[in-house]
Design a protein around this motif. Sequence first.
Motif, mmCIF file in Angstrom:
data_model
loop_
_atom_site.group_PDB
_atom_site.id
_atom_site.type_symbol
_atom_site.label_atom_id
_atom_site.label_comp_id
_atom_site.label_asym_id
_atom_site.label_seq_id
_atom_site.Cartn_x
_atom_site.Cartn_y
_atom_site.Cartn_z
ATOM 1 N N ILE B 171 51.070 44.838 33.805
ATOM 2 C CA ILE B 171 50.201 44.150 34.749
ATOM 3 C C ILE B 171 49.851 42.739 34.281
ATOM 4 O O ILE B 171 49.525 41.863 35.075
ATOM 5 C CB ILE B 171 48.920 44.993 35.005
ATOM 6 N N PRO B 189 43.716 41.993 36.936
ATOM 7 C CA PRO B 189 43.818 40.848 37.839
ATOM 8 C C PRO B 189 42.465 40.446 38.419
ATOM 9 O O PRO B 189 41.589 41.282 38.622
ATOM 10 C CB PRO B 189 44.748 41.361 38.936
ATOM 11 N N SER B 342 49.365 50.780 36.399
ATOM 12 C CA SER B 342 48.196 50.344 37.175
ATOM 13 C C SER B 342 47.067 50.021 36.207
ATOM 14 O O SER B 342 46.816 50.764 35.264
ATOM 15 C CB SER B 342 47.753 51.476 38.107
ATOM 16 N N CYS B 343 46.398 48.903 36.455
ATOM 17 C CA CYS B 343 45.319 48.557 35.539
ATOM 18 C C CYS B 343 44.115 49.452 35.745
ATOM 19 O O CYS B 343 43.299 49.630 34.873
ATOM 20 C CB CYS B 343 44.939 47.081 35.675
ATOM 21 N N GLY B 344 43.991 50.003 36.939
ATOM 22 C CA GLY B 344 42.933 50.980 37.179
ATOM 23 C C GLY B 344 41.698 50.459 37.861
ATOM 24 O O GLY B 344 40.749 51.203 38.067
ATOM 25 N N GLN B 345 41.654 49.187 38.222
ATOM 26 C CA GLN B 345 40.415 48.742 38.857
ATOM 27 C C GLN B 345 40.329 49.071 40.352
ATOM 28 O O GLN B 345 39.298 49.535 40.803
ATOM 29 C CB GLN B 345 40.104 47.266 38.565
ATOM 30 N N CYS B 346 41.383 48.834 41.110
ATOM 31 C CA CYS B 346 41.290 49.106 42.553
ATOM 32 C C CYS B 346 41.468 50.589 42.832
ATOM 33 O O CYS B 346 42.413 51.214 42.357
ATOM 34 C CB CYS B 346 42.381 48.383 43.325
ATOM 35 N N CYS B 349 45.003 51.811 44.236
ATOM 36 C CA CYS B 349 46.085 51.742 43.252
ATOM 37 C C CYS B 349 45.857 52.774 42.158
ATOM 38 O O CYS B 349 46.757 53.523 41.803
ATOM 39 C CB CYS B 349 46.157 50.327 42.690
ATOM 40 N N CYS B 387 44.727 46.071 47.934
ATOM 41 C CA CYS B 387 44.401 45.940 46.521
ATOM 42 C C CYS B 387 44.224 44.476 46.119
ATOM 43 O O CYS B 387 44.595 43.578 46.857
ATOM 44 C CB CYS B 387 45.494 46.559 45.667
ATOM 45 N N ILE B 388 43.681 44.294 44.933
ATOM 46 C CA ILE B 388 43.450 42.950 44.427
ATOM 47 C C ILE B 388 44.759 42.241 44.136
ATOM 48 O O ILE B 388 44.939 41.078 44.462
ATOM 49 C CB ILE B 388 42.577 43.014 43.152
ATOM 50 N N CYS B 389 45.677 42.954 43.518
ATOM 51 C CA CYS B 389 46.936 42.284 43.183
ATOM 52 C C CYS B 389 48.083 42.991 43.876
ATOM 53 O O CYS B 389 47.910 43.990 44.557
ATOM 54 C CB CYS B 389 47.140 42.236 41.669
ATOM 55 N N LEU B 391 50.401 44.770 42.660
ATOM 56 C CA LEU B 391 50.956 45.984 42.080
ATOM 57 C C LEU B 391 50.844 47.148 43.056
ATOM 58 O O LEU B 391 51.732 47.985 43.158
ATOM 59 C CB LEU B 391 50.286 46.338 40.751
ATOM 60 N N GLY B 392 49.756 47.149 43.790
ATOM 61 C CA GLY B 392 49.595 48.200 44.792
ATOM 62 C C GLY B 392 50.741 48.168 45.790
ATOM 63 O O GLY B 392 51.379 49.194 46.071
HETATM 64 S S1 SF4 Z 1 46.367 46.671 42.516
HETATM 65 FE FE1 SF4 Z 1 44.337 46.622 41.571
HETATM 66 S S2 SF4 Z 1 44.259 48.422 40.205
HETATM 67 FE FE2 SF4 Z 1 46.385 48.042 40.736
HETATM 68 S S3 SF4 Z 1 47.097 46.795 39.072
HETATM 69 FE FE3 SF4 Z 1 46.493 45.377 40.730
HETATM 70 S S4 SF4 Z 1 44.372 44.882 40.262
HETATM 71 FE FE4 SF4 Z 1 44.892 46.670 39.009
#
Ligand code: SF4
Lengths: 163, 422, 750
Positions: B171, B189, B342-346, B349, B387-389, B391-392
């Motif tokens: 990430i 992110p 996944s970073c785990g914040q959202c 995701c 999601c924020i970034c 990756l979702g």
């Molecule tokens: S979508 Fe959200 S939870 Fe997933 S990696 Fe991006 S910032 Fe982190």
Amino acid sequence: MTNKYTIPIAIKNEIDHVRAKFPSNENKPAIIESLLILQHHNDGFVTDSIMRSLAEYLSVSEIDVLEVATFYTMINTEPVGRNVISICNNVSCMLRGSDDILKHVEKKLCVKVGQSTTDKKFFLKDEIECLAACNGAPMMQINHKNYENLTLDEVDDILDKIK
Amino acid sequence: MNVKICTETFESNKPASLATYLKYGGYEAWKKIITEKTPKSSIVEKIKNSGLRGKGGAGFLTGLKWSFIPLENKQKYLVCNSDESEPGTCKDRDILRYNPHSIIEGMLIASYAIGASVAYNYLRGEFIDEQKRVFDEALKIAYQENLVGKDILSSSVSIDIYSLIGAGAYIVGEETAMLESIEGKRGMPRIKPPFPAIKGLFGKPTIINNTETLASVPKIMRNEPDWYKNIGIGDSEGIKMFCTSGHLEKPGNYEIPLGTPFRDLLELSGGVLNKGELKAVIPGGSSVPVVKGETMLQLNMDYESISSAGSMLGSGGVIVMDHTTCMVSVLQRISRFYYAESCGQCTPCREGTGWLYKMLTNILEGKGTISDLDTLNRIASQIEGHCICALGDAAAMPVRSFLKNFWHEFEYYVDKKQSMVS
Amino acid sequence: MKIYINNIEYDANPDETIIQVADRNNIKIPRFCYHKHLSVVASCRMCLVEIEGVKFAQPACSTPIKEDMRISTKSSKTKEAQKSTMEFLLINHPLDCPICDQAGECELQDVSLKHGDDHSKYLEFKRVVVDKDISPLISTEMTRCIHCSRCVRFGEEVAGNKELGLINRGEFTEIRAFIEDGVSSELSGNMIDLCPVGALNNKLYSYKARTWDLKQHPIISPHDCIGSNIFYHVYNNEIVRAIPKENSDINQTWLSDRDRFGYQGIYSKDRCYVSKHRKNKTLERVDSQDIIKKVNNAINSSLDKNTSSKIGSFISAQSTSEEMFLFQNLLRKLGIKNIDHRTNERDFDYQDTYPLMPSLGCNINDLSEYDNIILIGVNIKTEYPILTVRLNESVKQDTKIYSYHYFNMDEDFPVEKKFVMNNTDLLSLFQEHTLESCRNKKNLLVIGPNITYFSNQSVFLQALDKFAKNINSQIGYLTDFCNSTSGWILGNVPHRTIGGVKLDNPGLNATEMLENDLSTLIFYNLDPENDFHNSSALINSLQKSECNIFFTSYLTPIIEKYADYIVPISTYAESDGSFINIEGRFQSFNKVITPNSNVIDGWRALNELNILNNHQAYTIESIRSELSSTLSKIDFTSKILIDKKKYELDKSTKVHKNSLRHIYSTDQIVRRAKSLNETIQANNKSVYVSRDIFDDSENKKILKVVENNRVFKIDNFQIRDDLPSRTIVYSSSFNNKFTESKSTFVSLKK
Ligand code: SF4
Ligand SMILES: Cc1cc2nc3c(=O)[nH]c(=O)nc-3n(C[C@H](O)[C@H](O)[C@H](O)COP(=O)(O)O)c2cc1C
Ligand code: FES
């Protein structure tokens, strides 16, 4: 409370070197690389007391250090084997037979992914995702050195040569 | 056309040496800029006109991005993104180890153009051995030659470059997560706006570019902007490195003009392994939608052509699959990656990537049902755009495209509890 | 700027986000991670709303508004997006509402009723998180955590002490402290409020009641002079928990742990529930109807036998303003002038030049307007935890904070510079010191209560006055009790009457009363063991006097040994009352719980005595109206008036002995709050000695201190290198004869 870890002067110098890359009023940026340095000098993992000493040395809170240490997969907070093996098992490697390589190594070393051998010689890291060598698939990294286009025989060879 | 930019030095004897780089005209652009005191704006303008697009995945116009940096005279930063972690992508690592000076020169020019006095090259942690060593050695030499550092070649321009090392987190390749990571935090992110060009590293305006993007800059500056623009096709100007992997005879990194037919790239890569049948291609790293083999053979390797088939050029990681490939297994493997990274914040995701992976694993174990396939589609659509970034989205798009293109194969699997190809 | 929410036009400021406009206009948008006092992370994705022309629903908490933006909080796209977030949140959330303390006020439960689906499609395993103890005040059930990170951001941004963090990543993300019991912030309880689900819970409230059975009562904090607003939740006439009552001028949405958990002291086993009278050397139970009459007779017969100057009276500054008003009203009408609330002080030379009452000199909200705040002898972190929040805010707005102390104190906000020196050095410093950074700036010098305990506080105050003038600074005070301001302004000092009117013939101050062999002593709301600067002098006086009357909520060994009359009175929560905070804000509250039937309302007991003496009778309302007319005439800006007297600097001091106010021993109630006294800070009860006066290399284990010709042996002490020279510091809760006298000057015996 666990006994206190004193950061050796030589490592302090290395950490100071890392710190010098960043603005002087920022303490946190050095955490990640310092953890890698400390772990390198401590059989590949960091303990609570090491993290506490680092926090003290950098004037950051202990939890800041733990947060970082547990986020990044290359930092180990538990004891591991001396030689770290990462076998990529993502798509490109999978298409070229990495599953067989992984199974072979698991069997050869009698460990599962994420475990260390009982003699603490090897640590088969649970980092099995892409290591950016997709066109050399299948591949593995041992102590951050890449071995690419592997065959099972080559794997045996490589592992046998490691001390 | 057989133009090379980033890979120019690759075949040389000592590809990473300064001598080799100089032989190819290295540092000419940089020396010219600092001796002539080229106005910053004209550099930005030139890059803009060249049509250079970011090579990190999103394909954003590099010159345009640079132009977002506020003009006022305060601390700014440049960050080179060498986190290369997108499955299927392995180009930056070769530039790092075979042409490091092009990155350094690119970073210098970019820093100068945006007014940054400090630049960081962030390398993924797993590059600590070879790539970081080579890059650091090159950087040391560049410092010795006073191409970098204080009062560069007595021009009164000062730019410091530092290399940084990650510690294992895909990430962190996302640009704002990278900033968090440089600041010594968990690589999570940030929400945008504010964009990094306004408020980036340590709160200061920051430009983040991919390694290949920055390594392309010196040669563009050495030549006329039209030179680059004229390579390529349509809005896909210039040249790009593609990393071919999977079922190929000669997988490798190939730097070719954008718009080159996929067939040619396949040929360069030695064709499908064992003369197999081309079943599917993921044309831009594992997060972009999969394309059926027969469709792919009609496409060219440029942004428009690939997107006309519903996919993306992405990072240039071309994963080729032959007829023996089980698409259920491939998708499950891809899902595992986004679940693990996944970073785990959202919420969508964090929770959704695991759900996708576990359902796909269930299917592989013969425990799936037809309605699971609909659920997979639904979950993917619930993650997408929420999601924020990206990756979702990256986790969702493969699911949707695999199901869309290979539905019968998934259906077969849940029905027969085994793969259609085995 | 105009925006449209659900097709209705609203005014908005250009720098606002959607949720701010919606909240201001009472338009409901569900949220978990957003909190108005915390940074925006937009990670829970619960607040997704449809914006016209935007493909995907966007988070309302982080999306800045644009001119003519059209937002829908009710459209199907909005609903679908919120429902899907809810579905994701519930897949790993246990469905244990029936056994969860948060049930009934759980934001997840509320939102899921409104926005969730009725059943989950998720059939995979749920995540389970192993719990670790994080503090004696907070219980955890981390499997319920939804990772909104409010608790983490609170620690980092508001409390200035990051103790909880996010560890691991992705689905394995957890909230954790570095070590077990790792949460020790004085503001930790706020994380319970912030947690939208039942992951962080109030340990004291555990399974005590269901939220819907609670009654809510407002009250004011009795533990410090800030006057935080609290709601007590009452079940069956028992306070089962406290939460903040939002007051943007004072505590905002926060409470210190002392204010949140201090009420436990009301339920201490020391509580005094029976009226008693000593007859033939033994205490006998008296009917509560009769005790006031007996006390009245005792006072009047003492007045008959002696002159009124032989009667002394002490009142705690933790008493309510109503009690303080009636106390001095009664005594003065009976001709008794020996009244004091400053039982912890020792030097009163300064009293004639003191301002009308101690005051911060500004509003709490205005602290961030100062360029420099200079703290003198105060540790905000442990003495006024709630101010830590304000000082963190101030620092963010470029206020610089300086600290002068005889002890190296940790603070949870950035301190520009700390000066740690012993008392003599501090004194000399203040005489000529100028802080360069204070030149031509707006400065506030804040004097903490530790200064008032000095045996030479008058000298100190004079030096500080000079220092303040040198750096062109305002002077403010922080006092040790919640209602010291009332103590001064309502005439509970020997030299001034109500409204601060000067008396020509002042009575005796607290020290003098103990030195003058009085015949009758009256104590109101005081622990003889802990609330006097010198308890051996107090015991001496108690032995000598003929009649000792205690109005008290608690029984202590000294009271039981020496009391002739014991009147069991209510605590703050058991009666109507008011406190005046350090800004001069008069805040009233009503009785929250009814005490044991033998306990007498404090103010009623005093009023009864008034009636028995044919003085005017009061009601709560009539007292309050009298108080507000007194207060309306007072100017609340503090200044030390220059004293003509010139004090000599005594440099002969051999050893400085200072106490540190112990966070959970500051008053009668909190001293008895069990859970607070189990926290890590509460254990901090050692005696600290500077290395220069006692080198452990001498291999001696016992420290001998000579004070007033008595030798004290101390074996439980620590040598600290960060203490200034020739200093001994002990916690105010340290239980040893040695601490009885709060004198500054002692010597050492080798
Ligand atoms: S979508 Fe959200 S939870 Fe997933 S990696 Fe991006 S910032 Fe982190
Ligand atoms: C999840 C995620 C991972 C990414 N990983 C990388 C990466 O490894 N390398 C990279 O250059 N860009 C990566 N990016 C793209 C960066 O965010 C960013 O767009 C890029 O570095 C900008 O450089 P460019 O404009 O030169 O392409 C990633 C983006 C996302 C959302
Ligand atoms: S409240 Fe907006 S994303 Fe959490």
